[in-house]
Design an enzyme around this catalytic site. Structure first.
Site, short mmCIF file in Angstrom:
data_model
loop_
_atom_site.label_atom_id
_atom_site.label_comp_id
_atom_site.label_asym_id
_atom_site.label_seq_id
_atom_site.Cartn_x
_atom_site.Cartn_y
_atom_site.Cartn_z
N HIS A 89 42.08 33.34 46.79
CA HIS A 89 41.98 34.77 47.13
C HIS A 89 40.59 35.22 46.67
O HIS A 89 40.06 34.70 45.69
CB HIS A 89 43.07 35.50 46.34
CG HIS A 89 43.25 36.95 46.66
ND1 HIS A 89 42.37 37.92 46.25
CD2 HIS A 89 44.24 37.60 47.33
CE1 HIS A 89 42.80 39.10 46.65
NE2 HIS A 89 43.94 38.94 47.32
N ASP B 160 45.51 31.40 38.69
CA ASP B 160 45.91 32.63 39.35
C ASP B 160 47.39 32.49 39.71
O ASP B 160 47.74 31.78 40.65
CB ASP B 160 45.04 32.84 40.61
CG ASP B 160 45.51 34.02 41.44
OD1 ASP B 160 46.52 34.66 41.08
OD2 ASP B 160 44.86 34.30 42.47
N CYS C 6 42.43 38.57 52.35
CA CYS C 6 41.48 38.39 51.24
C CYS C 6 41.19 36.92 50.99
O CYS C 6 41.03 36.48 49.85
CB CYS C 6 41.98 39.05 49.96
SG CYS C 6 42.18 40.82 50.11
N LYS D 21 53.37 42.61 42.37
CA LYS D 21 53.87 41.53 43.23
C LYS D 21 55.19 40.95 42.70
O LYS D 21 55.83 40.16 43.37
CB LYS D 21 52.84 40.42 43.34
CG LYS D 21 51.66 40.76 44.26
CD LYS D 21 50.77 39.56 44.39
CE LYS D 21 49.60 39.66 45.33
NZ LYS D 21 49.00 40.90 45.66
N GLN E 134 50.94 34.70 42.98
CA GLN E 134 51.94 34.36 43.99
C GLN E 134 53.10 33.56 43.43
O GLN E 134 54.19 33.55 43.99
CB GLN E 134 51.27 33.58 45.14
CG GLN E 134 50.27 34.40 45.94
CD GLN E 134 50.89 35.60 46.65
OE1 GLN E 134 52.05 35.56 47.05
NE2 GLN E 134 50.13 36.66 46.78
#
Lengths: 160, 461
Positions: B171, B248, B414, B274, B251
């Site tokens: 991203h 990261d 993104c 999220k 997700q």
């Protein structure tokens, strides 16, 4: 299918999106503009071709780019509308189209409707705020290119 | 809205005891979890008021944009409202009762979120979102590179000859801050590529991650392809050459059991919104010894010890990285969110979403003119599916689906470099969440099957 969607994707829009009048960059342009819609990454490179007069008229526009059917159809209609018109008329067209995009899906007055011709088919876009930028992409490029072209001409006149 | 759904109590919350289990053990479906099917799934959906609304002339909403932001259960909304109604105050200052309650709620939230991702409470730094969390690290490294933080911070310093490694699947939030860090310091940015299916290509791992590498920043799972990264291999190599790893986890946190300690990453970021929580809050995880050595990025109130006109000394982590008034209500909301997720059981959530991913893949495989960006097998992937429709721009795909009440994302999500690598300018993306039903997947597939015909192209209608 809802009425909103039918109004958005009128046949004339789908046709223009396929035919893309003015597509293919041509040489001999007075100026060029490159515009991007950052939300979807769509882009257009548009050139204005002017006549050789002291108060030049638009001979044609040529363009390339990629985008959704709304942005492509809008560019195609734009290419038809501004062919062989003076700069003032192109400004009026751009202004009328901008007004249509902010008219919540309602038609404009008769004079501007007549001026816009095929572009009145974009009336339904105004009901989808996320799509207004798609429809405006080409018109933004046209305005930018005209400003650049006329600035260049003005500079040339001053230098001479 | 008058309904006040309560948190589902389907089984006891995972206790603190399972905090340090290896990832593999936690990844297995926990036998105590209730399967998210039928009545259990209906009960979960009843906790999310927005899911029962209609859009576009009365169409039932089918929300398939959870990778952008998740919907929120009532318990999260209630927790925030309760905080503002009863206990609102600034934290870590003031001697009054409300300040005490607010501080306790704020720190309880830190404890709960830390437990949820398998780390210690003092290893969690609040940020406004995951993007800010990445930037906190990048700017801390910048500051260390000009000598801030002294000798202890040397391991964060980078300069010419040093390398930062990212992946092609990132991203923009985990790419652009590293481009900027390299531009400021003279370090070099390198990256691991992906294969045609969007999976991380580890063949050049040893060539790309080497003695010069100071930090490897990679995503746990792609927000475009849904592919889960082979984190263990990357971590092993990075650590073998003395590099730090930043994960990261935006997700993965809402979809998979997440144990950052077991993954052995040094730093990690994730965002509240999220994972059923509010917007305006994210978190940075850093191993205790690292946070102790890292200089601050944002400076100001609340993060200091002694301030004179000339200089200041800084608080211990995590406060050192939390300048200014903090997002207290958001932390309280995120606390409720991770409690909710823990009560469902992340094993059950993952199992449910694996089934949804398989159904999505099956469904789109049967539609002519649809190309999936990313793996088409169900192995190591989330129920996040990006695709292009031949002859129809993603924006137009999204518009036609929206007309059927189906909310998907269109654009480059993104992740422009990843799209470029996979040969697409942009794409449409359907992403499920724990509240998504198999019937919703079917509705999506059915609507997608009619898109080409709508635009006058060959296809089923």
């Amino acid at each position: 299918m809802s009425h909103g969607l039918e109004q958005l994707y009128q046949q004339v829009i789908l046709d223009h999106a396929r035919e893309r009048h003015g597509f293919g960059l041509r040489e001999g342009a007075a100026a060029e503009s490159f515009q991007v819609n950052p939300t979807c990454g769509d882009e257009v490179r548009l050139r204005v071709h002017l006549t050789d007069e002291s108060r030049p008229r638009i001979r044609a526009v040529s363009w390339e780019g990629q985008g959704c059917s709304i942005s492509q159809a809008s560019l195609s209609v734009l290419a038809d509308l501004v062919e062989a018109v003076d700069v003032k008329t192109a400004d009026d067209l751009a202004e009328a189209f901008r007004a249509l995009m902010h008219n919540r899906g309602q038609a404009l007055d008769a004079d501007r409707e007549e001026l816009l011709g095929d572009a009145t088919a974009f009336v339904g876009v105004a009901k989808f705020p996320a799509r207004v930028k798609c429809a405006m992409l080409g018109w933004m490029a046209l305005r930018d290119a005209l400003v650049r072209a006329l600035t260049t001409i003005d500079d040339g006149i001053k230098e001479n | 809205m008058t309904s006040r759904a309560t948190a589902p109590v389907r089984r006891a919350t995972a206790g603190a005891g399972d905090r340090f289990e290896p990832a593999d053990a936690r990844a297995a479906d926990e036998p105590g979890d209730t399967e998210l099917v039928g009545g259990a799934l209906a009960a979960v959906r009843a906790d999310f008021p927005v899911l029962s609304r209609t859009v576009r002339d009365g169409r039932r909403l089918v929300y398939l944009d959870s990778a952008a932001t998740s919907q929120k259960p009532m318990v999260v909304l209630d927790a925030e409202q309760e905080f503002y109604t009863r206990s609102n105050a600034a934290v870590h200052r003031g001697a009054h009762a409300l300040a005490e309650e607010a501080t306790e709620a704020f720190e309880d939230a830190r404890e709960a979120v830390a437990r949820f991702v398998g780390v210690g409470a003092d290893e969690i730094v609040w940020t406004k979102n995951a993007t800010e969390a990445v930037n906190v690290v990048a700017y801390a490294m910048s500051n260390a590179s000009v000598g801030r933080g002294g000798q202890a911070a040397r391991r964060f310093a980078v300069g010419p000859g040093d390398e930062i490694v990212v992946t092609e699947a990132e991203h923009h939030a985990n790419l652009v801050p590293w481009q900027e860090l390299c531009a400021r310091t003279g370090a070099t940015l390198r990256w691991l590529g992906v294969d045609d299916a969007g999976r991380l290509d580890l063949d050049p791992l040893h060539a790309v991650v080497g003695e010069r590498t100071r930090l490897v920043a990679l995503t746990h799972a792609s927000n475009v392809t849904g592919a889960v990264s082979p984190v263990a291999e990357v971590v092993a190599r990075a650590h073998a050459v003395g590099a730090l790893v930043l994960l990261d986890a935006c997700q993965s946190a809402p979809h998979l059991p997440l144990d950052l300690r077991a993954l052995d990453v040094d730093l990690a970021v994730f965002s509240g919104h999220k994972m059923l929580g509010p917007t305006g809050i994210g978190a940075l995880y850093g191993r205790r010894v690292l946070l102790e050595a890292m200089p601050p990025a944002l400076t100001g109130g609340s993060m200091v010890e002694v301030v004179t006109m000339e200089t200041a000394t800084y608080a211990a982590p995590p406060q050192r990285f939390e300048a200014g008034t903090q997002p207290v209500a958001q932390a309280v909301g995120l606390h409720a969110a991770v409690d909710y997720l823990s009560q469902l059981g992340m094993g059950a959530v993952a199992a449910h979403e694996r089934a949804l991913a398989a159904r999505l893949l099956d469904g789109v495989a049967g539609i002519a003119g649809v190309r999936v960006l990313g793996p088409t097998d169900g192995r190591d992937r989330l129920a996040t599916l990006s695709f292009v429709v031949d002859g129809v721009h993603p924006h137009d795909v999204g518009q036609v689906l929206d007309d059927a009440g189906i909310a998907i994302r269109v654009g480059h999500h993104c992740a422009q470099p990843l799209h470029r690598r996979l040969g697409a300018h942009s794409s449409a993306r359907a992403s499920a969440g724990l509240y998504t039903t198999p019937e919703e997947i079917d509705a999506f597939v059915d609507a997608l099957a009619g898109v080409r015909a709508f635009f006058g192209l060959e296809g089923r209608r």
